[in-house]
Write a protein that holds these residues in place. Structure first.
Motif, mmCIF file in Angstrom:
data_model
loop_
_atom_site.group_PDB
_atom_site.id
_atom_site.type_symbol
_atom_site.label_atom_id
_atom_site.label_comp_id
_atom_site.label_asym_id
_atom_site.label_seq_id
_atom_site.Cartn_x
_atom_site.Cartn_y
_atom_site.Cartn_z
ATOM 1 N N ASP A 197 -4.340 -20.400 -17.048
ATOM 2 C CA ASP A 197 -4.595 -19.330 -16.083
ATOM 3 C C ASP A 197 -5.325 -18.166 -16.731
ATOM 4 O O ASP A 197 -6.224 -17.574 -16.141
ATOM 5 N N GLN A 198 -4.922 -17.817 -17.951
ATOM 6 C CA GLN A 198 -5.583 -16.715 -18.647
ATOM 7 C C GLN A 198 -7.011 -17.072 -19.036
ATOM 8 O O GLN A 198 -7.898 -16.226 -19.006
ATOM 9 N N SER A 241 -10.259 -13.642 -15.609
ATOM 10 C CA SER A 241 -9.967 -14.544 -16.721
ATOM 11 C C SER A 241 -10.742 -14.145 -17.974
ATOM 12 O O SER A 241 -11.657 -13.313 -17.943
ATOM 13 N N GLY A 279 -8.699 -18.594 -15.152
ATOM 14 C CA GLY A 279 -8.445 -17.806 -13.951
ATOM 15 C C GLY A 279 -7.411 -18.469 -13.062
ATOM 16 O O GLY A 279 -7.171 -19.667 -13.127
#
Length: 633
Positions: free
Chosen positions: A76-77, A98, A80
């Motif tokens: 996710d980081q 992100s 995104g």
């Protein structure tokens, strides 16, 4: 107090202050100058200055920023996902900013890229190549423009990348080993000066960095008009063909780098020197040949390879025989040229001992994962990780629970509940989670294997100098095991006993010294080897969950009984059948060669219910393709 970006800038070593390593520096300058060059990989051992050089480009890249990708970043980081705070506040799913989004138009630095999961590396390279980041997770569906310059570093001693991933890097360069004492002294002096007063040190190289930055800027404007002359396109294709480069990425990268080098020198057309330098930067990690130099374009019409072949034909027969003995990847045709093996009834000369050299090493196939793993609870697509059903191990994702939730994935649960917070009763709670919102963590437990190499040191292995190839194969497998963080041990069986020569360790240096001193000669006590190997692995088992592996390198010609009066081969097979369900994974590597073959190693493998390989099958560079079965298939 200085702003954060100023403090960060002060920690950056000036590009012009980096001593030596002209080829890696040239590669980075070329990549900064040409937008068509999307990725650069810098390889080198620990402490060689890979990170220092990679970070130093910020002093010559103009307005572009450097965005670092931490090793512990989640998907996710990186790519995104849902912005939980905005989604909870508005009740509408919104995407987060992100790391890749921040790197758009900038420089993305990925240190130790070989330590990231391969799926992550694949996705990053997809984004870099396509210049788009497709986000499909947590109800977020969007396609974002993303065109960073990827600069990655890697220490091959800590594990490498697959050939496919390496091919996707436009440029790959290797940090040179600096042995000149004066240069090493200069490196130390500059580093100490930088640490004591970074501001003054950077100021002393600011003029040189400014000149290089201006040169990069001018080349960036000019490179769009630079061209490779039509006659050189055929030369590029011929070089790639000669080096057996797969696919066409190498050809395209070489064209782009040649244009960048020409633009840096203020020219609109690439010349022969540009092509030679581009070949060094773009083809070294893609080449699948043996000896050709990528820096030398073809010289039509003469064919040097035919001349070299004629020279080999003129060489003495004895030399050719010696070359075949030393080559662990010899073909079946070459093996057929060897003298027949001695009959089983003939005992090798017990009194004769010989210590053979270590043969040529090679890239090893994934020989352990080819075996089926009976325990679905520990299955994994990666060698060093297994899905853990306990509350330990690294969290690699989450899932919708089936029944009671034992290990709550809090962030994932909040993310699932976020869109519904605007319609829920918050009279007593700021955040309301319901049962259907709960998610459970999926954990991965890294497991290094205990691998014992049981080496046949009998006279039958040394009869045709086969031990040279065997030692080369063992060293190759030892290096492979070390890179995968396995514990490796070694035992040798010969004459009338089997003995442990290397306790389970992670030191490849110890293994090399032991391997180089292993003598050859005497009978083949295979039954003793099985019993000794079982004893070593059961005693040194690092974890109840891990399954130790015994790799047996032998021709199977057992001729020394454990119990007096017993037939050696029958006793060996009986012992093997009894050990088949002992919890040890057996891999039998057949070292037999020549026309006269008895197939006893295959019988041993069948009795052990193990995996059978011929010595030549280990060489991933020699065989065209290796079929890998999933552990749980």
């Amino acid at each position: 107090m200085a702003p954060e970006h100023v403090r960060e800038e002060l920690r950056v070593f000036p590009f012009s202050a980096v001593v030596g390593n002209e080829r890696p520096k040239r590669a980075l300058v070329s990549a900064l100058s040409c937008p068509e060059i999307a990725s650069v990989l810098i390889c080198g051992p620990s402490g060689s200055g890979k990170s220092v050089l990679a970070r130093s480009v910020t002093s010559i890249c103009g307005d572009r920023r450097m965005v670092s990708l931490p090793l512990n970043a989640t998907e996710d980081q990186i790519f995104g996902g849902m912005d939980i705070e905005d989604t909870i506040r508005d009740g509408k799913k919104r995407s987060s900013l992100s790391i890749l989004s921040r790197s758009d138009g900038n420089i993305l630095l990925v240190e130790n890229i070989n330590l990231f999961p391969q799926s992550i590396v694949h996705q990053i390279l997809n984004v870099v190549e396509t210049r788009t980041n497709v986000v499909e997770r947590d109800g977020i569906s969007e396609t974002l423009a993303c065109a960073p310059l990827l600069i990655a570093t890697m220490d091959a001693e800590e594990g490498g990348l697959t050939d496919h991933l390496l091919d996707r890097f436009d440029i790959c360069v290797f940090m040179e080993k600096i042995e000149d004492e004066a240069i090493r002294e200069t490196i130390v002096e500059r580093r100490l000066s930088f640490e004591s007063d970074p501001i003054s040190f950077r100021r002393s190289f600011s003029e040189q960095d400014a000149e290089m930055a201006a040169k990069v800027s001018v080349a960036g404007a000019r490179v769009r008009y630079a061209r490779v002359p039509e006659g050189y396109c055929g030369a590029i294709s011929e070089v790639c063909t000669r080096l057996n480069v797969s696919g066409h990425r190498g050809d395209i990268a070489m064209m782009n780098v040649s244009c960048a080098l020409a633009a840096l020198d203020g020219r609109d057309f690439a010349n022969l020197d540009d092509l030679k330098e581009a070949a060094m930067l773009c083809l070294e990690h893609r080449r699948n040949d043996a000896d050709d130099d990528p820096g030398q374009p073809p010289e039509p019409p003469e064919d040097d390879r035919e001349e070299s072949g004629n020279d080999q034909d003129d060489s003495p027969d004895d030399d050719r025989e010696g070359d075949r003995s030393d080559d662990p990847s010899e073909s079946d045709d070459a093996s057929d040229m060897e003298l027949p093996s001695p009959p089983l009834s003939q005992d090798p000369d017990v009194s004769r001992e010989e210590v053979f050299a270590i043969g040529e090493t090679f890239k090893v196939i994934d020989y352990i994962s080819n075996e089926r793993h009976p325990d679905p609870a520990t299955r994994s697509g990666r060698h060093d990780g297994a899905v853990s059903h306990e509350r330990n191990g690294r969290c690699i994702g989450y899932r919708i629970p089936n029944g009671r939730v034992e290990d709550v994935a809090l962030v994932a649960s909040i993310r699932a509940a976020a869109p519904y917070q605007v319609v829920r009763d918050h009279s007593r709670l700021a955040l309301v989670l319901e049962k259907d919102d709960l998610r459970e963590k999926v954990r991965e437990k890294r497991q290094g294997r205990d691998i014992l190499f049981m080496v046949d040191g009998s006279g039958s292995i040394g009869a045709q100098k086969r031990m040279v190839a065997v030692k080369g194969a063992i060293l190759s497998m030892l290096k492979d095991a070390y890179q995968k963080r396995d514990s490796i041990g070694m035992a040798v069986f010969r004459i009338d006993r089997a003995e442990e020569v290397l306790p389970l360790t992670r030191s490849i240096l110890k293994a090399y010294h032991v391997l180089s001193e292993i003598p050859t000669g005497g009978r083949t006590p295979l039954t003793q080897a099985l019993i000794k190997g079982h004893e070593i692995l059961m005693k040194g088992r690092s974890s109840k969950e891990s399954r130790p592996v015994m790799v047996i390198l032998t021709d199977g010609r057992c001729n020394a009984p454990f119990t007096p009066g017993m037939k050696p081969v029958d006793e060996m097979l009986s012992t093997a059948r009894a050990m088949a369900d002992s919890g040890i994974r057996f891999i039998v590597i057949d070292t037999e060669s020549g026309k006269l073959r008895f197939g006893l190693a295959l019988e041993l493998c069948r009795a052990l219910n193990g995996t059978y390989l011929k010595l030549e099958d280990l060489n991933a560079e020699y065989i065209e393709r290796s079929v890998r079965l999933a552990i749980d298939s």
